[in-house]
Design a protein around this motif. Structure first.
Motif, PDB file in Angstrom:
ATOM      1  N   SER A 124     -14.100  -6.373  -5.866  1.00 52.40           N
ATOM      2  CA  SER A 124     -14.742  -5.145  -5.395  1.00 52.40           C
ATOM      3  C   SER A 124     -15.201  -4.277  -6.569  1.00 52.40           C
ATOM      4  O   SER A 124     -14.871  -4.521  -7.723  1.00 52.40           O
ATOM      5  CB  SER A 124     -13.764  -4.341  -4.522  1.00 52.40           C
ATOM      6  OG  SER A 124     -12.794  -3.692  -5.326  1.00 52.40           O
ATOM      7  N   ALA A 181      -4.830   2.168  -3.026  1.00 56.72           N
ATOM      8  CA  ALA A 181      -4.658   1.031  -2.125  1.00 56.72           C
ATOM      9  C   ALA A 181      -3.325   0.323  -2.316  1.00 56.72           C
ATOM     10  O   ALA A 181      -2.851  -0.388  -1.412  1.00 56.72           O
ATOM     11  CB  ALA A 181      -5.802   0.032  -2.326  1.00 56.72           C
ATOM     12  N   GLU A 210      -9.262   4.544  -6.381  1.00 52.68           N
ATOM     13  CA  GLU A 210      -9.216   3.915  -5.051  1.00 52.68           C
ATOM     14  C   GLU A 210      -8.295   2.705  -5.041  1.00 52.68           C
ATOM     15  O   GLU A 210      -7.537   2.489  -4.083  1.00 52.68           O
ATOM     16  CB  GLU A 210     -10.628   3.507  -4.628  1.00 52.68           C
ATOM     17  CG  GLU A 210     -11.535   4.669  -4.278  1.00 52.68           C
ATOM     18  CD  GLU A 210     -12.962   4.233  -4.040  1.00 52.68           C
ATOM     19  OE1 GLU A 210     -13.580   4.782  -3.109  1.00 52.68           O
ATOM     20  OE2 GLU A 210     -13.456   3.350  -4.778  1.00 52.68           O
ATOM     21  N   ILE A 211      -8.345   1.906  -6.102  1.00 56.72           N
ATOM     22  CA  ILE A 211      -7.486   0.727  -6.165  1.00 56.72           C
ATOM     23  C   ILE A 211      -6.025   1.141  -6.312  1.00 56.72           C
ATOM     24  O   ILE A 211      -5.127   0.579  -5.672  1.00 56.72           O
ATOM     25  CB  ILE A 211      -7.924  -0.196  -7.320  1.00 56.72           C
ATOM     26  CG1 ILE A 211      -9.277  -0.835  -6.980  1.00 56.72           C
ATOM     27  CG2 ILE A 211      -6.871  -1.278  -7.577  1.00 56.72           C
ATOM     28  CD1 ILE A 211      -9.879  -1.661  -8.084  1.00 56.72           C
ATOM     29  N   ARG A 253     -11.320  -5.150 -15.746  1.00 49.22           N
ATOM     30  CA  ARG A 253     -12.607  -5.300 -15.058  1.00 49.22           C
ATOM     31  C   ARG A 253     -13.720  -5.610 -16.054  1.00 49.22           C
ATOM     32  O   ARG A 253     -14.616  -6.422 -15.769  1.00 49.22           O
ATOM     33  CB  ARG A 253     -12.927  -4.025 -14.284  1.00 49.22           C
ATOM     34  CG  ARG A 253     -14.319  -4.024 -13.669  1.00 49.22           C
ATOM     35  CD  ARG A 253     -14.482  -2.889 -12.701  1.00 49.22           C
ATOM     36  NE  ARG A 253     -13.903  -3.210 -11.407  1.00 49.22           N
ATOM     37  CZ  ARG A 253     -13.717  -2.291 -10.443  1.00 49.22           C
ATOM     38  NH1 ARG A 253     -14.011  -1.023 -10.654  1.00 49.22           N
ATOM     39  NH2 ARG A 253     -13.224  -2.666  -9.278  1.00 49.22           N
ATOM     40  N   HIS A 267      -6.631  -8.534  -7.855  1.00 56.74           N
ATOM     41  CA  HIS A 267      -7.512  -9.132  -6.840  1.00 56.74           C
ATOM     42  C   HIS A 267      -8.613  -8.149  -6.456  1.00 56.74           C
ATOM     43  O   HIS A 267      -9.800  -8.533  -6.363  1.00 56.74           O
ATOM     44  CB  HIS A 267      -6.680  -9.517  -5.619  1.00 56.74           C
ATOM     45  CG  HIS A 267      -7.496 -10.056  -4.475  1.00 56.74           C
ATOM     46  ND1 HIS A 267      -8.165 -11.266  -4.550  1.00 56.74           N
ATOM     47  CD2 HIS A 267      -7.759  -9.555  -3.235  1.00 56.74           C
ATOM     48  CE1 HIS A 267      -8.796 -11.497  -3.419  1.00 56.74           C
ATOM     49  NE2 HIS A 267      -8.565 -10.476  -2.607  1.00 56.74           N
ATOM     50  N   LEU A 268      -8.249  -6.889  -6.248  1.00 53.55           N
ATOM     51  CA  LEU A 268      -9.248  -5.890  -5.876  1.00 53.55           C
ATOM     52  C   LEU A 268     -10.232  -5.635  -7.012  1.00 53.55           C
ATOM     53  O   LEU A 268     -11.430  -5.422  -6.775  1.00 53.55           O
ATOM     54  CB  LEU A 268      -8.554  -4.587  -5.475  1.00 53.55           C
ATOM     55  CG  LEU A 268      -7.717  -4.653  -4.187  1.00 53.55           C
ATOM     56  CD1 LEU A 268      -6.960  -3.355  -3.961  1.00 53.55           C
ATOM     57  CD2 LEU A 268      -8.593  -4.992  -2.984  1.00 53.55           C
ATOM     58  N   ARG A 305      -2.097  -7.603  -6.582  1.00 51.60           N
ATOM     59  CA  ARG A 305      -3.065  -7.138  -5.586  1.00 51.60           C
ATOM     60  C   ARG A 305      -4.160  -6.312  -6.259  1.00 51.60           C
ATOM     61  O   ARG A 305      -5.353  -6.449  -5.944  1.00 51.60           O
ATOM     62  CB  ARG A 305      -2.351  -6.307  -4.521  1.00 51.60           C
ATOM     63  CG  ARG A 305      -3.263  -5.673  -3.480  1.00 51.60           C
ATOM     64  CD  ARG A 305      -4.018  -6.711  -2.669  1.00 51.60           C
ATOM     65  NE  ARG A 305      -4.841  -6.081  -1.659  1.00 51.60           N
ATOM     66  CZ  ARG A 305      -5.781  -6.719  -0.964  1.00 51.60           C
ATOM     67  NH1 ARG A 305      -5.990  -8.014  -1.175  1.00 51.60           N
ATOM     68  NH2 ARG A 305      -6.492  -6.082  -0.061  1.00 51.60           N
ATOM     69  N   ALA A 306      -3.770  -5.485  -7.205  1.00 55.11           N
ATOM     70  CA  ALA A 306      -4.764  -4.683  -7.933  1.00 55.11           C
ATOM     71  C   ALA A 306      -5.746  -5.579  -8.679  1.00 55.11           C
ATOM     72  O   ALA A 306      -6.960  -5.322  -8.674  1.00 55.11           O
ATOM     73  CB  ALA A 306      -4.052  -3.743  -8.909  1.00 55.11           C
ATOM     74  N   HIS A 365       0.807  -1.215   0.000  1.00 55.60           N
ATOM     75  CA  HIS A 365       0.000   0.000   0.000  1.00 55.60           C
ATOM     76  C   HIS A 365       0.847   1.276   0.000  1.00 55.60           C
ATOM     77  O   HIS A 365       0.296   2.378   0.060  1.00 55.60           O
ATOM     78  CB  HIS A 365      -0.902   0.005   1.236  1.00 55.60           C
ATOM     79  CG  HIS A 365      -0.146  -0.029   2.534  1.00 55.60           C
ATOM     80  ND1 HIS A 365       0.535  -1.157   2.938  1.00 55.60           N
ATOM     81  CD2 HIS A 365       0.073   0.922   3.481  1.00 55.60           C
ATOM     82  CE1 HIS A 365       1.123  -0.914   4.099  1.00 55.60           C
ATOM     83  NE2 HIS A 365       0.855   0.337   4.444  1.00 55.60           N
ATOM     84  N   GLN A 373     -14.557  -0.955  -6.306  1.00 51.91           N
ATOM     85  CA  GLN A 373     -13.805   0.266  -6.060  1.00 51.91           C
ATOM     86  C   GLN A 373     -13.397   0.914  -7.390  1.00 51.91           C
ATOM     87  O   GLN A 373     -13.179   0.229  -8.385  1.00 51.91           O
ATOM     88  CB  GLN A 373     -12.541  -0.039  -5.254  1.00 51.91           C
ATOM     89  CG  GLN A 373     -12.794  -0.400  -3.799  1.00 51.91           C
ATOM     90  CD  GLN A 373     -11.491  -0.743  -3.086  1.00 51.91           C
ATOM     91  OE1 GLN A 373     -10.916  -1.806  -3.300  1.00 51.91           O
ATOM     92  NE2 GLN A 373     -11.011   0.170  -2.264  1.00 51.91           N
TER      93      GLN A 373
END
Length: 299
Positions: free
Chosen positions: A253, A263, A259-260, A288, A248-249, A245-246, A203, A255
């Motif tokens: 989510s 994060a 926001e991602i 996405r 995964h988000l 990680r991005a 992060h 978001q």
């Protein structure tokens, strides 16, 4: 093909040489010409087993699963123990034998192909130690057993094409085990501690000086050791962890991209998108869209 040893095969052992017409077909077929088996076997408690070659015209793997033996190469002698893999490339002079008091049990495989040299280069041991100490791995044993089981198939070419595929699986599995083994035994760098530090700082920003200090090395020596073990720079690995990680988000989510990005330590959404695209080959918004079915991978 270099001849296999003439060691008399006892009960429980196997020696299988592929028919020459099959080998000829494998060497020309698009699905097998890269690498294909020539002969293979399993020698159990191989008392008296020995072999010497002044001219070796194919590639040879020997995986010791119990007992001990000896290898002589480049006028140097090496002891071979259970869990060791001998990687013997083409054109080398070598000899090997089972230990008299504790004879080895081994899987062995002769092979060749247009890319065999590349496969062997990816798994060969260090020059000063020609045996890879992989340890005993049930899955690797199962891979060799599956290859040996092919001898019971019919003489159909498709069965031997499958054996070539199994051989590629064995070689890439060994390459993976070699990398994992190097990480485990290289005491100059605690990869677990370094990568744990990376994961707990996804992060935010993490500079090379902080990572080098964790390894108790200078920045120069840290980068050099890390790249020698992984083939990548530590910062490149850190960026890939952030993008994983991005992803995964993005998967779990709703978001926003900003926001991602925030994060995983990217305050500028545009810069985050640019880094994501460089790693994944597509933008985060497109990633996405694929997940929710509004786009396809090929578009």
């Amino acid at each position: 093909m270099s001849r296999p040893s003439s060691w008399p095969i006892p009960s429980g052992s196997i020696r299988f040489v592929l028919p020459r017409p099959i080998v000829s077909e494998l060497s020309q077929h698009n699905l097998s010409k890269d690498i294909y088996p020539l002969a293979m076997g399993y020698y159990k408690n191989a008392a008296g087993h020995r072999m010497s070659r002044n001219q070796h015209d194919d590639y040879l793997l020997i995986y010791c699963v119990s007992g001990e033996g000896f290898l002589r190469i480049d006028q140097q002698d090496y002891r071979v123990s259970a869990g060791d893999l001998l990687v013997l490339p083409k054109n080398g002079i070598h000899s090997y034998r089972a230990d008299e008091s504790n004879p080895w049990s081994i899987y062995w495989l002769h092979c060749d192909g247009t890319l065999a040299a590349d496969y062997f280069q990816s798994v060969e041991a260090m020059p000063a130690q020609p045996a890879l100490s992989l340890g005993l791995h049930p899955r690797l044993v199962a891979d060799f057993e599956a290859l040996l089981d092919m001898r019971q198939s019919s003489q159909l070419l498709v069965a031997y094409l499958h054996s070539s595929s199994l051989l590629r699986q064995i070689m890439t599995h060994i390459a993976l085990l070699k990398t994992q083994m190097q990480h485990h035994y290289d005491k100059s760098l605690n990869m677990s501690a370094i990568q744990s530090l990376m994961l707990t700082h996804l992060h935010e920003k993490l500079d090379i000086e902080t990572l080098a200090a964790t390894a108790n090395l200078s920045k120069y020596h840290f980068i050099k050791r890390y790249k020698a073990l992984t083939g990548r720079t530590p910062i490149n690995d850190f960026i890939h962890m952030k993008i994983e990680r991005a992803c995964h988000l993005l998967d779990i989510s709703d978001q926003s991209m900003a926001e991602i990005g925030w994060a995983i330590g990217y305050e500028d959404a545009y810069y985050f998108s640019r880094v994501f695209n460089k790693v994944m080959g597509i933008s985060p918004s497109r990633y996405r869209s694929i997940r929710i079915g509004k786009a396809t991978y090929k578009e």
